[in-house]
Structures are given as C-alpha cells and as structure tokens.
Write an enzyme that holds these catalytic residues in place. Structure first.
Site, PDB file in Angstrom:
ATOM      1  N   THR A   1       6.607  24.907 -24.003  1.00  0.00           N
ATOM      2  CA  THR A   1       6.717  24.833 -22.848  1.00  0.00           C
ATOM      3  C   THR A   1       6.298  23.458 -22.201  1.00  0.00           C
ATOM      4  O   THR A   1       7.045  22.815 -21.094  1.00  0.00           O
ATOM      5  CB  THR A   1       5.532  25.831 -22.154  1.00  0.00           C
ATOM      6  OG1 THR A   1       5.892  27.098 -22.420  1.00  0.00           O
ATOM      7  CG2 THR A   1       5.637  25.636 -20.637  1.00  0.00           C
TER       8      THR A   1
ATOM      9  N   VAL B   1       9.360   1.867   5.208  1.00  0.00           N
ATOM     10  CA  VAL B   1       9.357   0.505   4.950  1.00  0.00           C
ATOM     11  C   VAL B   1       9.503  -0.037   3.262  1.00  0.00           C
ATOM     12  O   VAL B   1      10.036  -0.987   3.005  1.00  0.00           O
ATOM     13  CB  VAL B   1       8.067  -0.265   5.405  1.00  0.00           C
ATOM     14  CG1 VAL B   1       6.904   0.257   4.843  1.00  0.00           C
ATOM     15  CG2 VAL B   1       8.225  -1.838   5.566  1.00  0.00           C
ATOM     16  N   ASP B   2       9.011   0.736   2.573  1.00  0.00           N
ATOM     17  CA  ASP B   2       9.203   0.725   1.199  1.00  0.00           C
ATOM     18  C   ASP B   2      10.567   0.666   0.607  1.00  0.00           C
ATOM     19  O   ASP B   2      10.875  -0.215  -0.009  1.00  0.00           O
ATOM     20  CB  ASP B   2       8.228   1.595   0.126  1.00  0.00           C
ATOM     21  CG  ASP B   2       8.599   2.971   0.615  1.00  0.00           C
ATOM     22  OD1 ASP B   2       9.084   3.515   1.730  1.00  0.00           O
ATOM     23  OD2 ASP B   2       8.149   3.838  -0.239  1.00  0.00           O
ATOM     24  N   ARG B   3      11.264   1.631   1.204  1.00  0.00           N
ATOM     25  CA  ARG B   3      12.820   1.534   0.752  1.00  0.00           C
ATOM     26  C   ARG B   3      13.524   0.343   1.267  1.00  0.00           C
ATOM     27  O   ARG B   3      14.049  -0.148   0.842  1.00  0.00           O
ATOM     28  CB  ARG B   3      13.447   2.880   1.154  1.00  0.00           C
ATOM     29  CG  ARG B   3      13.037   4.254   0.550  1.00  0.00           C
ATOM     30  CD  ARG B   3      13.447   5.487   1.423  1.00  0.00           C
ATOM     31  NE  ARG B   3      14.966   5.549   1.309  1.00  0.00           N
ATOM     32  CZ  ARG B   3      15.665   6.265   2.075  1.00  0.00           C
ATOM     33  NH1 ARG B   3      15.218   7.190   2.913  1.00  0.00           N
ATOM     34  NH2 ARG B   3      16.920   6.277   1.884  1.00  0.00           N
TER      35      ARG B   3
ATOM     36  N   LEU C   1       0.947  -1.277   0.076  1.00  0.00           N
ATOM     37  CA  LEU C   1       0.030   0.068   0.010  1.00  0.00           C
ATOM     38  C   LEU C   1       0.849   1.219  -0.017  1.00  0.00           C
ATOM     39  O   LEU C   1       1.676   1.631   1.160  1.00  0.00           O
ATOM     40  CB  LEU C   1      -0.880  -0.123   1.187  1.00  0.00           C
ATOM     41  CG  LEU C   1      -1.714   1.164   1.511  1.00  0.00           C
ATOM     42  CD1 LEU C   1      -2.819   1.251   0.119  1.00  0.00           C
ATOM     43  CD2 LEU C   1      -2.763   0.864   2.478  1.00  0.00           C
TER      44      LEU C   1
ATOM     45  N   THR D   1       5.638   8.955  -5.697  1.00  0.00           N
ATOM     46  CA  THR D   1       5.184  10.091  -5.262  1.00  0.00           C
ATOM     47  C   THR D   1       6.588  10.985  -4.938  1.00  0.00           C
ATOM     48  O   THR D   1       6.770  11.802  -5.290  1.00  0.00           O
ATOM     49  CB  THR D   1       4.460  10.067  -3.820  1.00  0.00           C
ATOM     50  OG1 THR D   1       3.245   9.411  -4.015  1.00  0.00           O
ATOM     51  CG2 THR D   1       4.206  11.454  -3.422  1.00  0.00           C
TER      52      THR D   1
ATOM     53  N   ASN E   1       1.591   5.460  -1.480  1.00  0.00           N
ATOM     54  CA  ASN E   1       1.030   6.610  -1.454  1.00  0.00           C
ATOM     55  C   ASN E   1       0.087   6.937  -2.401  1.00  0.00           C
ATOM     56  O   ASN E   1      -1.063   7.904  -2.455  1.00  0.00           O
ATOM     57  CB  ASN E   1       1.995   7.758  -1.485  1.00  0.00           C
ATOM     58  CG  ASN E   1       2.853   7.987  -0.147  1.00  0.00           C
ATOM     59  OD1 ASN E   1       2.228   8.071   0.947  1.00  0.00           O
ATOM     60  ND2 ASN E   1       4.083   7.949  -0.298  1.00  0.00           N
ATOM     61  N   SER E   2       0.201   6.253  -3.731  1.00  0.00           N
ATOM     62  CA  SER E   2      -0.498   6.299  -4.647  1.00  0.00           C
ATOM     63  C   SER E   2      -1.337   5.221  -5.443  1.00  0.00           C
ATOM     64  O   SER E   2      -2.150   5.105  -6.259  1.00  0.00           O
ATOM     65  CB  SER E   2      -0.004   7.195  -5.925  1.00  0.00           C
ATOM     66  OG  SER E   2       1.054   6.490  -6.379  1.00  0.00           O
TER      67      SER E   2
ATOM     68  N   TYR F   1      20.661   3.401   8.856  1.00  0.00           N
ATOM     69  CA  TYR F   1      19.968   4.425   9.747  1.00  0.00           C
ATOM     70  C   TYR F   1      20.348   4.013  11.123  1.00  0.00           C
ATOM     71  O   TYR F   1      20.167   2.798  11.558  1.00  0.00           O
ATOM     72  CB  TYR F   1      18.564   4.627   9.352  1.00  0.00           C
ATOM     73  CG  TYR F   1      18.172   5.457   8.359  1.00  0.00           C
ATOM     74  CD1 TYR F   1      18.599   5.540   7.258  1.00  0.00           C
ATOM     75  CD2 TYR F   1      16.867   6.266   8.372  1.00  0.00           C
ATOM     76  CE1 TYR F   1      18.404   6.298   5.985  1.00  0.00           C
ATOM     77  CE2 TYR F   1      16.352   6.891   7.523  1.00  0.00           C
ATOM     78  CZ  TYR F   1      17.158   7.150   6.416  1.00  0.00           C
ATOM     79  OH  TYR F   1      16.714   7.863   5.405  1.00  0.00           O
TER      80      TYR F   1
END
Length: 252
Positions: free
Chosen positions: A175, A102-104, A8, A125, A10-11, A94
């Site tokens: 542009t 957790v995704d990383r 799950l 995101t 962010n998008s 870290y």
C-alpha cells in the site's frame, strides 16, 4: 547596505541577496510561521537587515502582514511584488493578470531569462504548470493538487492510508508504495501530457523546468527536466530590476 529578495509561500519562507550584477546569492530558508521568525528559530540565522526588501507572497493575508512588519523593522524600504500584464519580456495570458498567482508569474520571469520555449512546473502545495514561448508569450497553464496534498487528502478521508512514505514503482505490491506511485505518477502524467500538448501547440518541444519543495522526487521520473529550486526568487530579481529601472516601486 544590501537588497534582499523574499519568497513567502504556503509552506516555506526563502530569501536571497540581490547582487549588484542582477543575480541572486545563496538561498536561505526559515520556518514558515512568523512566531518562529520573531524567536530567531532559523536554519541560517536571524533575518537579514539592509536597504531594500522585495517580497513575493502567496501565504495567508495575516501571515503576510506579520512578515511585512518584520521586514519593515529591518529594511529602509519594503516592496511587494504583484502580477503584471507584461514585465521583463513576459506577457501574461490571463485577461485579469491579478488572478495569476505571483509565484507562477515570477517563475515565468525567471524561466524567460534563460531563453527558449519552456514548460514551468511548480511542485509545492499545488502542482502548477505554465507554458511560455521563446517570445515571452504565456499560453496559460494548469493547477492541481501536488503529490503531498494528494496523500494528505487521502489520509484525511481514510486514516488507514498513510499520509507519507513508500517508493515509486510502476506496479507496487504494497500500500505505501502504491500510494507513492499513484500520487507521484498522477503529477508526472499531468506534466507529460502538458509537454505533449505544448509541443503540438508550438510545433516544437519546450524545455521542462521544475521548482518547488516537492520537485526533486519527481526528477528521476522526468529525466528531461531541469531543477531550478530558486526560480521564483530569480523571477523576483527580474521584477525588482524592472520596477527599479522604472523608478516606480510598489510599496507594501
């Protein structure tokens, strides 16, 4: 009854079955909101049912809670992945491992399973970049806005600048193309600098893995990269395997 892995973000909300050989099955996807899941609005049918569900979430707490409730209706056990200082041969850089998303973390587990030095770039995101050496040592990483978020931020501050569209060109003459070129180019430049710095640190050039919903457009600009769209789910399978072997799962 089968076990399932759920990612799950962010998008996006993705899932795959966890096969008995430790691999993952076909990746399925659903709309992000829990309301859509309840309504059965899914590109691959309703949410599966099974014995155990393993969930990785970086979504807002309220949505995570809703999704957990849905999974608990369909599975006998629901386990929530979290970042560990060490897991599946990976040692996190870290000092406070819980601060590494957790995704990383799971992407690192998935990348390490393939062996070798690797630079992992997630394009969702956020644009995240992490360096992992052949021995499983995480050397840290970077977080920046993804090209999509750059475009959206520019549009919010200057509505005359479109939030999407255009094509990458080295020197654009309109542009839309200039925006696409600038935002995609910024992401590519950060990845390329990270590769350069990683090579200096390790004394050798790492492999480059891209994952995430925004990764594919960058592939032609990074020809040395390999696309691993299910890398987080692959890492979640590694996490689940380690926790299952230790017989100490974390209940959601």
């Amino acid at each position: 009854m089968s076990d399932w892995l759920f990612d799950l973000g962010n998008s996006r909300f993705k899932a795959a079955s966890w096969r008995s050989d430790g691999g993952i099955g076909e990746v399925l996807a659903w709309p992000h909101g829990a309301d859509a899941l309840v309504a059965g609005d899914a590109s691959h049918g309703p949410l599966p049912r099974g014995r155990r569900a393993w969930l990785a979430s970086v979504a807002a707490p309220a949505l995570t809670t809703q999704v957990l409730a849905l999974l608990r209706e369909r599975f006998e056990q629901v386990h929530v992945a979290h970042t560990l200082a060490e897991c599946a041969g990976v040692r996190v850089a870290y000092a406070q491992p819980a601060r590494l998303g957790v995704d990383r973390f799971l992407a690192l587990l998935g990348a390490h399973a393939g062996g070798g030095d690797v630079l992992v770039a997630g394009v969702g995101t956020a644009l995240t970049i992490d360096l992992l050496d052949v021995d499983g040592r995480h050397h840290g990483g970077r977080i920046a806005a993804s090209p999509t978020v750059m475009r959206q931020a520019l549009h919010q501050r200057a509505v005359q600048l479109p939030a999407a569209g255009g094509h990458y060109r080295e020197f654009a003459d309109d542009t839309d193309d200039a925006l696409a070129s600038g935002c995609d180019g910024a992401a590519v430049a950060l990845v390329e600098r990270s590769l350069q710095q990683a090579a200096g640190l390790l004394g050798r050039i790492p492999a480059l893995l891209l994952h995430g919903g925004g990764a594919e457009p960058l592939l032609r600009l990074l020809p040395q990269a390999a696309l691993r769209p299910a890398l987080v789910l692959e890492g979640l399978a590694a996490w689940a395997r380690e926790r299952h072997a230790a017989d100490a799962p974390v209940r959601g």
